[in-house]
Design a protein around this motif. Sequence first.
Motif: not given
Length: 271
Positions: A116, A118, A148, A151-152, A179, A181, A183, A193-194
Amino acid sequence: MIKKTARYKITFAYDGSNFAGMQVQPHQRTVEQVLTVAVNRIAKKPQPPVAVIASGRTDAKVHALGQVAHFDLPFEIEPVALLKALNSSLPLDVLVKKVEPVSFDFHARFSAHNKRYRYRVSQGEFVNPFKRDYTGHFKYPLDVAKMQLACQDFVGEHDFTSFVASGSNVKSHVRTIYSATVVPDNTQNEIVLEFSGSGFLYNQVRIMVAVLLEIGTGQRAVDDIPKILAGKDRQLARWTAPASGLYLVSVGYENNLHNTTKSIDEKGNLK
């Protein structure tokens, strides 16, 4: 040969500002170099030296909150004692957060099944001197809703040839993103962003962030990412976000099957 009597997994954090990356490089200060010195001091400088194997490399100026490495010592030592010894020997920009004895089939790199990352974007008009080493500065207004949505399109298994920097020597550019995201952190005037995935290519996250920032400013269409992926051309993604905003948050190991005992956290408590 060193008799491999004990293998240890460490989870550690570092401020990458004054490092030339994770991996050892000639005449450069790296995280692996300072860790190797500390581990071999504890091991009483055996020959050949103890090797420290990390889950992967991070570039110069990139930070880590939960990097993982393993090494073999020629003797057993209590995890809490090893934790204290390491942190007493390491410079202040590296902190070992957890020590775990593991079996010899555990490998920090090859046993990992997800990572993961960030990325923190500072939105001030001017560069904040107290954030310059820990965020990527981007002063232009951003449409977070578009970012948002866009990024999907990274989620799933894709060929990320368009998102890998030159210099990568891996055979396959196919990776799976679990995933993604975006935020806003209004208290810090930042966008966070993650990305979680099976693994990441050289500069992949920073290139992904750069594309999302362009979408957020309207320089790109919100549906550009599938086209960039399909094109398999690095030139389609254009630029790379600065290293200073990137953090390796964690490395996942499925079911933690290789642990042989409970771990010790930085306060000396059993986890």
